[in-house]
Motif scaffolding. Structure first.
Motif, PDB file in Angstrom:
ATOM      1  N   VAL A  98      -4.088   3.197   7.281  1.00 28.75           N
ATOM      2  CA  VAL A  98      -2.676   2.871   7.481  1.00 28.75           C
ATOM      3  C   VAL A  98      -2.061   3.945   8.369  1.00 28.75           C
ATOM      4  O   VAL A  98      -2.244   5.147   8.120  1.00 28.75           O
ATOM      5  CB  VAL A  98      -1.920   2.789   6.141  1.00 28.75           C
ATOM      6  CG1 VAL A  98      -0.413   2.710   6.375  1.00 28.75           C
ATOM      7  CG2 VAL A  98      -2.389   1.588   5.334  1.00 28.75           C
ATOM      8  N   GLU A  99      -1.361   3.501   9.418  1.00 27.60           N
ATOM      9  CA  GLU A  99      -0.580   4.419  10.243  1.00 27.60           C
ATOM     10  C   GLU A  99       0.875   4.289   9.815  1.00 27.60           C
ATOM     11  O   GLU A  99       1.484   3.216   9.947  1.00 27.60           O
ATOM     12  CB  GLU A  99      -0.732   4.069  11.724  1.00 27.60           C
ATOM     13  CG  GLU A  99      -2.043   4.505  12.332  1.00 27.60           C
ATOM     14  CD  GLU A  99      -2.170   6.010  12.403  1.00 27.60           C
ATOM     15  OE1 GLU A  99      -1.305   6.662  13.017  1.00 27.60           O
ATOM     16  OE2 GLU A  99      -3.139   6.544  11.830  1.00 27.60           O
ATOM     17  N   THR A 149       0.124   0.558  -3.764  1.00 26.50           N
ATOM     18  CA  THR A 149       1.366   0.974  -4.417  1.00 26.50           C
ATOM     19  C   THR A 149       2.254   1.742  -3.449  1.00 26.50           C
ATOM     20  O   THR A 149       3.478   1.565  -3.425  1.00 26.50           O
ATOM     21  CB  THR A 149       1.052   1.841  -5.647  1.00 26.50           C
ATOM     22  OG1 THR A 149       0.146   1.143  -6.503  1.00 26.50           O
ATOM     23  CG2 THR A 149       2.318   2.165  -6.416  1.00 26.50           C
ATOM     24  N   PHE A 150       1.640   2.586  -2.638  1.00 27.30           N
ATOM     25  CA  PHE A 150       2.410   3.347  -1.652  1.00 27.30           C
ATOM     26  C   PHE A 150       3.127   2.410  -0.683  1.00 27.30           C
ATOM     27  O   PHE A 150       4.332   2.558  -0.432  1.00 27.30           O
ATOM     28  CB  PHE A 150       1.480   4.293  -0.890  1.00 27.30           C
ATOM     29  CG  PHE A 150       2.139   5.004   0.253  1.00 27.30           C
ATOM     30  CD1 PHE A 150       2.889   6.146   0.037  1.00 27.30           C
ATOM     31  CD2 PHE A 150       2.026   4.523   1.555  1.00 27.30           C
ATOM     32  CE1 PHE A 150       3.511   6.803   1.088  1.00 27.30           C
ATOM     33  CE2 PHE A 150       2.640   5.165   2.610  1.00 27.30           C
ATOM     34  CZ  PHE A 150       3.384   6.310   2.377  1.00 27.30           C
ATOM     35  N   LEU A 151       2.401   1.434  -0.126  1.00 34.62           N
ATOM     36  CA  LEU A 151       3.007   0.524   0.846  1.00 34.62           C
ATOM     37  C   LEU A 151       4.106  -0.322   0.202  1.00 34.62           C
ATOM     38  O   LEU A 151       5.140  -0.594   0.824  1.00 34.62           O
ATOM     39  CB  LEU A 151       1.939  -0.374   1.457  1.00 34.62           C
ATOM     40  CG  LEU A 151       0.942   0.329   2.391  1.00 34.62           C
ATOM     41  CD1 LEU A 151      -0.115  -0.646   2.876  1.00 34.62           C
ATOM     42  CD2 LEU A 151       1.666   0.958   3.573  1.00 34.62           C
ATOM     43  N   ALA A 167       4.804   1.118  11.622  1.00 32.04           N
ATOM     44  CA  ALA A 167       3.678   1.148  10.683  1.00 32.04           C
ATOM     45  C   ALA A 167       2.743  -0.036  10.930  1.00 32.04           C
ATOM     46  O   ALA A 167       3.186  -1.150  11.201  1.00 32.04           O
ATOM     47  CB  ALA A 167       4.193   1.119   9.246  1.00 32.04           C
ATOM     48  N   TYR A 168       1.444   0.229  10.834  1.00 33.35           N
ATOM     49  CA  TYR A 168       0.452  -0.836  10.912  1.00 33.35           C
ATOM     50  C   TYR A 168      -0.783  -0.402  10.141  1.00 33.35           C
ATOM     51  O   TYR A 168      -0.923   0.769   9.766  1.00 33.35           O
ATOM     52  CB  TYR A 168       0.102  -1.184  12.364  1.00 33.35           C
ATOM     53  CG  TYR A 168      -0.444  -0.047  13.195  1.00 33.35           C
ATOM     54  CD1 TYR A 168      -1.809   0.230  13.245  1.00 33.35           C
ATOM     55  CD2 TYR A 168       0.403   0.753  13.963  1.00 33.35           C
ATOM     56  CE1 TYR A 168      -2.313   1.264  14.017  1.00 33.35           C
ATOM     57  CE2 TYR A 168      -0.094   1.788  14.735  1.00 33.35           C
ATOM     58  CZ  TYR A 168      -1.444   2.042  14.764  1.00 33.35           C
ATOM     59  OH  TYR A 168      -1.939   3.068  15.527  1.00 33.35           O
ATOM     60  N   GLU A 169      -1.662  -1.358   9.876  1.00 34.27           N
ATOM     61  CA  GLU A 169      -2.880  -1.032   9.146  1.00 34.27           C
ATOM     62  C   GLU A 169      -4.093  -1.635   9.833  1.00 34.27           C
ATOM     63  O   GLU A 169      -3.996  -2.631  10.555  1.00 34.27           O
ATOM     64  CB  GLU A 169      -2.804  -1.501   7.691  1.00 34.27           C
ATOM     65  CG  GLU A 169      -2.931  -2.989   7.483  1.00 34.27           C
ATOM     66  CD  GLU A 169      -3.059  -3.363   6.004  1.00 34.27           C
ATOM     67  OE1 GLU A 169      -3.349  -2.477   5.179  1.00 34.27           O
ATOM     68  OE2 GLU A 169      -2.861  -4.550   5.693  1.00 34.27           O
ATOM     69  N   ALA A 228       0.524  -5.424  12.096  1.00 33.79           N
ATOM     70  CA  ALA A 228       1.769  -4.702  11.840  1.00 33.79           C
ATOM     71  C   ALA A 228       2.174  -4.884  10.386  1.00 33.79           C
ATOM     72  O   ALA A 228       1.974  -5.951   9.794  1.00 33.79           O
ATOM     73  CB  ALA A 228       2.869  -5.206  12.766  1.00 33.79           C
ATOM     74  N   LEU A 229       2.754  -3.853   9.802  1.00 29.24           N
ATOM     75  CA  LEU A 229       3.164  -3.916   8.400  1.00 29.24           C
ATOM     76  C   LEU A 229       4.620  -4.327   8.242  1.00 29.24           C
ATOM     77  O   LEU A 229       5.040  -4.740   7.164  1.00 29.24           O
ATOM     78  CB  LEU A 229       2.933  -2.558   7.729  1.00 29.24           C
ATOM     79  CG  LEU A 229       1.460  -2.196   7.512  1.00 29.24           C
ATOM     80  CD1 LEU A 229       1.328  -0.783   6.971  1.00 29.24           C
ATOM     81  CD2 LEU A 229       0.804  -3.178   6.555  1.00 29.24           C
ATOM     82  N   GLU A 230       5.404  -4.183   9.295  1.00 25.16           N
ATOM     83  CA  GLU A 230       6.810  -4.606   9.225  1.00 25.16           C
ATOM     84  C   GLU A 230       7.203  -5.222  10.552  1.00 25.16           C
ATOM     85  O   GLU A 230       6.665  -4.896  11.589  1.00 25.16           O
ATOM     86  CB  GLU A 230       7.717  -3.415   8.922  1.00 25.16           C
ATOM     87  CG  GLU A 230       7.499  -2.814   7.534  1.00 25.16           C
ATOM     88  CD  GLU A 230       8.523  -1.739   7.225  1.00 25.16           C
ATOM     89  OE1 GLU A 230       9.681  -2.081   6.932  1.00 25.16           O
ATOM     90  OE2 GLU A 230       8.167  -0.555   7.286  1.00 25.16           O
TER      91      GLU A 230
END
Length: 685
Positions: free
Chosen positions: A569-570, A629-631, A668-670, A683-685
């Motif tokens: 995860v970035e 949990t963090f994300l 953010a991306y993973e 992309a995460l968002e």
């Protein structure tokens, strides 16, 4: 420049007198010191020209010169000079400095580039054209193109502007290679050529323009590029050597290169190469050491006979030892006559003659006849960055060993008895490496598990060796000393527990200092005996001597995966991952929290001190035992908002930091590892 030096340049006495009269307090005049190549002034001005008048008026200082030029942008000025005592006059256009000041940049493959600026052109003494490498990142770094280089062409097309460069890379598919010509400030008169591998997988690609109103750089995604082309099928033949052994082994040896896009698991070096042993030609399986392929995140290339190059992928990372398996598509090498190596698992002995065969950095075959000097336990220092460190293995040291190449240990008939492997380790703050021989038994066992998808279990204890005399001194009774001596008459030794893997069942049942005597009733005195006893069992009965008593304990083994990293995860410029096994092995840390693998310079992670090696265990008071949990806790927060992070170091020292998000520049991306063996970025968002 003072008048006395101007006189030596040829300043006319009448001109000097007139200027002194007009400016009695001044002590000199302006002189041309450099002319930018490719500019409109190049054919008119020369270094050493003395500026006399500008638009008919004497100008002897920078301030009035700048006033005239600033008021004449887009127009012409009349310049009167003296050159070697002769008058020279010309009309020159005044350009806009902002037009040759970069107002846009592109980022792709972790690289950042912008149009050549006027200031950099002056440093290079070259025309204001080309694309400047502000950060080589993954793409240019892997090709050996340094920071500060100026890209002149890509794929044969000139890159005078940033738009030219973006047009050039838009034609490249992910993984496609293209020649890039560039110059450096150290040698601007000579260009260099490198092959660059285009990346569209590991990193996002964007074009950003400066917005003077908002103070931000507005970014948009670059074109997705062409679809990857099928890799062409190529064939080659292996050269014929005078030494029959080389002819026997050459078809079973290949050069493997590996490039890491991210620093993970305590490993910061990005580019590797080493000798690979082809162990299954039909399936395209190649074994390398973990100083060639240290982790599963990266791009693999396999080269045969120094000629045919095909892509590969990481298939298996040995969780305990210094080995990895990479795979390539055998169909891509056509009729190239590769062969599976003949593995001969057996014990190695001191004094045994053998050959070391491998590939040097130039991909040339090398061989050296030598003999085994000794068989010793491998003892490497603990890693400061908690990178992988091998243990519980006996290795061969050689007489007059070759240090310029790695490869295999073989007998004269070409049977492979072991690997000649490079071990990376940290000595203080320096990264060092040592080359040792490793019995091929470990490779044969690993290969069988990979082929049959058979899991590997581990007792999860790092062991050391004590002489029986030393073991007796700490309480081992005579009867056990005799049993151990009878088990291995030529190796009168006992195994002792040195470290226990954090969070494992062994950490709950065993203790450091225990003397390990038997597993499931069978006496053990060597590392490999312990590994074999636990490798295929979920529980084992471990007999130890602790203090003054003998104990038999049931210990659950741990099933170890063959993929060390399967998700990255970035976030806020930090590379995050699940805690890796080496951390638990070396420091006894339970794999809880989110591990910070690295950070990008200039990011919030750098600015606010989210340093590599730490684990995030809380966000705003909410426990974060894992990445999910963090994300869940950080996703959806507005840009520029602050988060409070509790982090702990390897020795459990806590620290609380606050971090302000910057989603504009650091979205953010993973990256996740797929079942097919590839990677996917989203992309995460």
């Amino acid at each position: 420049m003072p008048y006395d030096e101007l006189e030596r340049l040829g300043l006319d006495a009448a001109t000097e007198a007139a200027v002194r009269k007009s400016f009695p307090r001044n002590t000199g005049m302006l002189v041309v010191t450099e002319v930018l190549p490719g500019s409109t002034s190049e054919s008119v001005l020369q270094p050493g020209d003395i500026l006399v008048r500008l638009n008919g008026r004497y100008v002897t200082q920078f301030e009035p010169l700048e006033d005239v030029l600033d008021g004449s942008v887009g127009k012409q000025v009349e310049v009167e000079l003296e050159r070697g005592g002769k008058a020279v006059s010309a009309k020159l256009p005044v350009g806009d400095l902002h037009a040759i000041t970069p107002s846009a940049y592109a980022e792709f493959g972790d690289a950042v580039v912008n149009a050549m600026s006027y200031q950099q052109a002056r440093h290079f003494n070259v025309p204001t054209r080309g694309v400047y490498v502000a950060n080589p990142g993954y793409v240019f770094g892997a090709a050996g193109i340094p920071r500060g280089a100026v890209i002149m062409t890509i794929n044969g097309s000139r890159t005078d502007t940033l738009q030219d460069f973006e047009t050039g890379i838009a034609l490249l598919a992910d993984g496609e290679r293209a020649p890039v010509r560039y110059i450096t400030i150290d040698d601007p008169n000579n260009s260099e050529l490198r092959a660059v591998r285009m990346d569209r997988l590991w990193f996002p690609a964007r074009h950003c323009d400066r917005d003077d109103a908002s103070g931000l750089w507005d970014c948009k995604h670059l074109a997705a590029g062409a679809q990857p082309k099928p890799v062409p099928v190529s064939s080659t033949a292996f050269p014929h050597f005078k030494e029959p052994l080389l002819n026997a082994l050459a078809p079973s040896i290949a050069m493997v290169t590996f490039d890491m896009p991210y620093s993970v698991s305590g490993i910061t070096e990005r580019n590797y190469h080493g000798t690979g042993l082809i162990v299954d030609a039909q399936r395209g399986l190649v074994v390398v050491d973990r100083n060639t392929v240290p982790v599963a995140v990266g791009d693999v290339t396999v080269t045969f006979a120094g000629t045919v190059q095909v892509p590969g992928r990481v298939l298996y990372i040995h969780p305990q030892h210094n080995f990895a398996v990479v795979a390539y598509d055998p169909a891509l090498i056509g009729t190239t006559p590769v062969k599976s190596a003949r593995l001969t698992p057996r014990e190695l002995f001191a004094g045994e003659p053998l050959w070391v065969v491998g590939l040097g950095g130039d991909s040339q075959m090398h061989a050296r006849r030598t003999e085994i000097a000794s068989i010793d336990p491998l003892e490497l220092p603990l890693s400061r960055t908690m990178r992988f460190r091998d243990s519980n293995v006996e290795t061969a040291q050689l007489v007059n060993p070759p240090l310029e190449f790695d490869g295999v240990l073989a007998d004269k008939a070409g049977n492979v008895l072991g690997t000649w492997s490079s071990f990376a380790y940290e000595s203080g703050r320096e990264l060092s490496q040592d080359t040792r021989g490793v019995p091929i038994d470990l490779v044969a066992d690993m290969l069988e598990r990979v082929r049959n998808e058979r899991p590997l279990h581990s007792l999860e204890a790092e062991l050391g060796v004590l002489s029986l005399a030393t073991a007796r001194e700490i309480g081992l009774p005579q009867r056990w000393a005799q049993r151990l001596a009878q088990h291995a008459p030529t190796r009168r030794q006992a195994l002792t527990v040195v470290r226990l893997v954090g969070g494992s069942a062994a950490a709950q049942r065993l203790q450091q200092g225990d003397l390990l005597l038997a597993i499931d009733g069978s006496v053990v005195t060597r590392f490999r005996e312990v590994e074999k006893a636990a490798a295929d069992k979920e529980h084992v009965q471990v007999t130890v001597w602790r203090g003054q008593s003998e104990l038999t304990l049931e210990v659950a083994t741990a099933e170890l995966p063959g993929a060390d990293v399967d998700r990255l995860v970035e976030w806020a410029g930090a590379t995050l991952q699940a805690p890796h096994r080496a951390m638990s092995v070396q420091r006894g840390i339970a794999p809880v929290g989110v591990y910070v693998g690295y950070f990008s310079y200039g990011s919030p992670a750098t600015r606010y001190g989210l340093y590599p090696g730490r684990r995030i265990v809380e966000v705003d008071g909410v426990a974060t035992p894992d990445l999910d949990t963090f994300l869940k806790t950080v996703t959806g927060r507005p840009d520029r908002s602050s988060v409070r992070l509790k982090t702990i170091t390897w020795n459990n020292a806590p620290e609380v930091i606050t971090l302000k998000l910057d989603k504009h520049y650091w979205p953010a991306y993973e990256l996740t590892h797929t079942m097919e063996g590839g990677w996917v970025r989203r992309a995460l968002e």
